[in-house]
Design a protein around this motif. Structure first.
Motif, mmCIF file in Angstrom:
data_model
loop_
_atom_site.group_PDB
_atom_site.id
_atom_site.type_symbol
_atom_site.label_atom_id
_atom_site.label_comp_id
_atom_site.label_asym_id
_atom_site.label_seq_id
_atom_site.Cartn_x
_atom_site.Cartn_y
_atom_site.Cartn_z
ATOM 1 N N LEU A 19 0.827 -1.204 0.000
ATOM 2 C CA LEU A 19 0.000 0.000 0.000
ATOM 3 C C LEU A 19 0.864 1.259 0.000
ATOM 4 N N ALA A 20 2.006 1.213 0.674
ATOM 5 C CA ALA A 20 2.928 2.356 0.690
ATOM 6 C C ALA A 20 3.380 2.703 -0.727
ATOM 7 N N GLU A 21 3.591 1.690 -1.548
ATOM 8 C CA GLU A 21 3.993 1.932 -2.942
ATOM 9 C C GLU A 21 2.919 2.722 -3.688
ATOM 10 N N HIS A 22 1.654 2.409 -3.448
ATOM 11 C CA HIS A 22 0.564 3.148 -4.093
ATOM 12 C C HIS A 22 0.559 4.608 -3.641
ATOM 13 N N TYR A 23 0.737 4.839 -2.343
ATOM 14 C CA TYR A 23 0.765 6.222 -1.853
ATOM 15 C C TYR A 23 1.980 6.971 -2.372
ATOM 16 N N ARG A 24 3.112 6.303 -2.489
ATOM 17 C CA ARG A 24 4.307 6.962 -3.047
ATOM 18 C C ARG A 24 4.076 7.360 -4.506
ATOM 19 N N ARG A 25 3.449 6.476 -5.270
ATOM 20 C CA ARG A 25 3.173 6.777 -6.685
ATOM 21 C C ARG A 25 2.243 7.974 -6.825
ATOM 22 N N VAL A 26 1.203 8.023 -6.006
ATOM 23 C CA VAL A 26 0.253 9.136 -6.065
ATOM 24 C C VAL A 26 0.950 10.439 -5.699
ATOM 25 N N THR A 27 1.839 10.381 -4.711
ATOM 26 C CA THR A 27 2.554 11.582 -4.266
ATOM 27 C C THR A 27 3.528 12.061 -5.334
ATOM 28 N N GLU A 28 4.172 11.119 -6.049
ATOM 29 C CA GLU A 28 5.151 11.488 -7.079
ATOM 30 C C GLU A 28 4.500 12.063 -8.329
ATOM 31 N N GLN A 29 3.254 11.697 -8.592
ATOM 32 C CA GLN A 29 2.582 12.191 -9.796
ATOM 33 C C GLN A 29 2.348 13.696 -9.662
ATOM 34 N N LYS A 30 2.728 14.389 -10.696
ATOM 35 C CA LYS A 30 2.531 15.848 -10.702
ATOM 36 C C LYS A 30 1.301 16.152 -11.531
#
Length: 186
Positions: A170-181
């Protein structure tokens, strides 16, 4: 509708079990959950992870118990039937999946571990602990995602938890969402 006898029948097909009983119990938060009381037919007893996997092959997810208690024998009434009222409470007798505890490594994982611990009412949550194996269900998942939306300021669909049921995934999903600009071009 959950048929406890159907779950018991599937569990009793497992070669490592002599007998089993499944019941609905209230946990410490007052939520109902399915608990399997198991008598292994030999030592060592089958691993909880193995039993969950065995059940998931034959039953829908909502019928897979979230709690497991190993017993030497099932309590019986004078008539020789299982005495469901004499089954032990979960306090301290429940078997957990034998994941080695892996501590969170970054802020995203620490937030997820803290919120999961609070929502699930468990003392410690590691990176590889499964939300559903820890007693999570759909109502707790909704509560979890409301809390996580506030913590991260970002929303993920609840369905993500089905494909990412551990802190690590789940952390990977949150990291991806945060990295998306956001796309600023019109």
């Amino acid at each position: 509708r959950i048929e406890l006898g159907e779950i018991e029948a599937v569990l009793n097909q497992h070669p490592g079990l002599r007998e089993s009983v499944v019941t609905s119990r209230e946990d410490v938060r007052g939520d109902k959950r399915l608990v399997a009381y198991l008598v292994p037919n030999k030592e060592p007893a089958p691993a909880i992870r193995e039993l969950r996997s065995f059940l998931k092959e034959k039953l829908p997810d909502y019928m897979v118990p979230s709690g497991y208690v190993l017993l030497d024998s099932l309590p019986l009434t004078l008539n020789g039937k299982v005495d469901r009222r004499a089954l032990p409470d979960l306090g301290g007798t429940e078997q957990q999946e034998s994941n080695a505890y892996v501590a969170p490594q970054d802020e995203t994982e620490r937030i997820l571990c803290r919120v999961w611990s609070e929502v699930l009412g468990v003392h410690r949550v590691g990176l590889d602990d499964d939300f559903f194996a820890l007693g999570g269900h759909s109502l707790l998942a909704a509560k979890l995602f409301v809390r996580l939306d506030k913590e991260f300021g970002r929303s993920l669909p609840l369905s993500v938890l089905l494909s990412a049921p551990t802190i690590r995934s789940l952390a990977e999903h949150y990291r991806r969402v945060t990295e998306q600009k956001p796309n600023l071009s019109l």
